[in-house]
Design an enzyme around this catalytic site. Structure first.
Site, mmCIF file in Angstrom:
data_model
loop_
_atom_site.group_PDB
_atom_site.id
_atom_site.type_symbol
_atom_site.label_atom_id
_atom_site.label_comp_id
_atom_site.label_asym_id
_atom_site.label_seq_id
_atom_site.Cartn_x
_atom_site.Cartn_y
_atom_site.Cartn_z
ATOM 1 N N CYS A 20 5.860 2.598 2.225
ATOM 2 C CA CYS A 20 5.763 1.150 2.055
ATOM 3 C C CYS A 20 5.772 0.710 0.595
ATOM 4 C CB CYS A 20 4.509 0.636 2.762
ATOM 5 S SG CYS A 20 4.635 0.676 4.564
ATOM 6 N N LYS A 23 8.785 -1.478 -0.396
ATOM 7 C CA LYS A 23 8.963 -2.866 0.020
ATOM 8 C C LYS A 23 9.465 -3.730 -1.132
ATOM 9 C CE LYS A 23 5.744 -3.710 3.848
ATOM 10 N NZ LYS A 23 4.589 -4.528 4.275
ATOM 11 N N ASP A 57 1.729 -10.316 10.456
ATOM 12 C CA ASP A 57 2.238 -8.960 10.613
ATOM 13 C C ASP A 57 3.366 -8.830 11.621
ATOM 14 O OD1 ASP A 57 0.375 -7.446 8.835
ATOM 15 O OD2 ASP A 57 -1.107 -8.374 10.147
ATOM 16 N N ASP A 235 -3.029 -5.883 8.765
ATOM 17 C CA ASP A 235 -3.069 -4.476 8.388
ATOM 18 C C ASP A 235 -2.707 -4.337 6.920
ATOM 19 O OD1 ASP A 235 -0.304 -4.883 8.647
ATOM 20 O OD2 ASP A 235 0.038 -3.056 9.784
#
Length: 341
Positions: A20, A23, A57, A235
């Protein structure tokens, strides 16, 4: 616990970043999405209940009511990324757990997923791709979620993830805009995944505690939050604790106060920061966080850890969750959306 294990192919060396941390930076992404608006009820009678407005999310659509059935909502999300570990099976498990997490973060239950695979077919053997897909399938089976196919492309850089569809009770969602002053903040997984993954990419050291954390489903944490009456959660993934908490606080029109001494970290995380294993994504997160964060007396290492780009991190819940440490609280909105103490 760290180990060094020789692998025939180091998948992390075929990617410009990892997990991640790859991103698009949050500030740039918000510029791209600015001005895009959600539609209202469609001709099919469905309504987009959660969309782009608050950066939540997953998307949530309510289905037309039926006379003999309770109201139901569909939760939809997609998540994929470059290799975060060298082991293909573990990468598949981590990517699947991360994609499923978006459904759990909304209070939903995943029911079907499809694979998203990009593979350099002339560079990496397909037996590695099979292991990636096997890892994703095993996590989906653990979650009670079907895998019904997917899509693949020939790509110079390997990427894997899932598009996931789930169901939820529209009256019992976990949303990032439902926080209110006075609620405690509970964090269900420790931080430090990003710096440990970056150390793994650079050195080949394998951090078993990081892998175990990333493959752990957020299913039980989501169920516990709902059982405790929580209505607000998110999250913690690529934008770090500071970034995702800012989105929650901004959407809920509150300020989040974090007790830095109460935040849990994985073993080895502080040492990884000390030794300089900080991803570009984490540095960009911290830069983005500066205008909306009162850092107080937090030292530089703590700031990096709170901005650390997590992969398959835990849930941050506005409310108490059994077994999860309370790391702060929501208070009435002020000059900053996040305050460290």
């Amino acid at each position: 616990m760290t180990t060094v294990r020789e692998t025939p192919v180091r998948l992390t060396q075929f990617a410009h970043g990892g997990g991640c941390a790859c991103k698009i930076p949050p500030g740039e992404l918000e510029d791209v999405l600015g001005g895009l608006r959600r539609p209202g009820t469609t001709a099919t009678g469905t309504t987009l209940l959660v969309g782009l407005d608050t950066g939540d999310d997953a998307a949530v659509v309510t289905l037309p009511a039926a006379d003999d059935a309770p109201a139901q909502a569909v939760v939809s999300t997609a998540d994929f990324f470059t290799p975060v570990v060298d082991d293909p099976y573990d990468w598949g498990r981590i990517a699947a757990a991360n994609a499923l997490s978006d459904v759990y973060a909304m209070g939903g239950r995943p029911i079907v997923a499809v694979n998203l695979l990009a593979w350099p077919r002339d560079v990496l053997p397909f037996d590695l791709a099979r292991e990636v897909l096997r890892g994703g399938l095993d996590i989906a089976v653990e979650a009670g979620c079907h895998v019904g196919g997917g899509h693949s492309v020939d790509d110079p850089e390997p990427k894997y993830g899932m598009a996931v569809t789930g169901v939820a009770d529209p009256a019992r969602l976990l949303r990032n805009d439902a926080g209110r002053p006075g609620l405690p903040l509970s964090l269900t997984k420790p931080l430090g995944l990003g710096v440990l993954n970056n150390r793994h990419k650079a050195t080949g050291e394998r951090f078993e505690q990081a892998v175990a954390t990333m493959v752990a489903l957020n299913r039980d944490a989501s169920a516990a939050a709902l059982a405790a009456g929580a209505t607000c959660a998110t999250d913690i993934t690529g934008f770090g604790l500071l970034g995702h908490l800012h989105k929650l606080a901004r959407a809920s029109k509150v300020t989040a106060v974090i007790d830095t001494a109460a935040v849990p970290y994985l073993d080895g995380a502080r040492e990884a920061v000390r030794d300089g294993f900080i991803s570009g994504g984490t540095r960009r997160n911290l830069e983005w966080a500066a205008p909306f964060t009162d850092f107080g007396d937090a030292d530089a290492d703590t700031r990096f850890l709170l901005a650390d780009a997590q992969t398959s991190g835990g849930l941050l819940v506005a409310g108490e969750v059994p077994g999860a440490p309370v790391v702060g609280e929501l208070v009435s909105g002020g000059e900053y959306s996040v305050v460290l103490r």
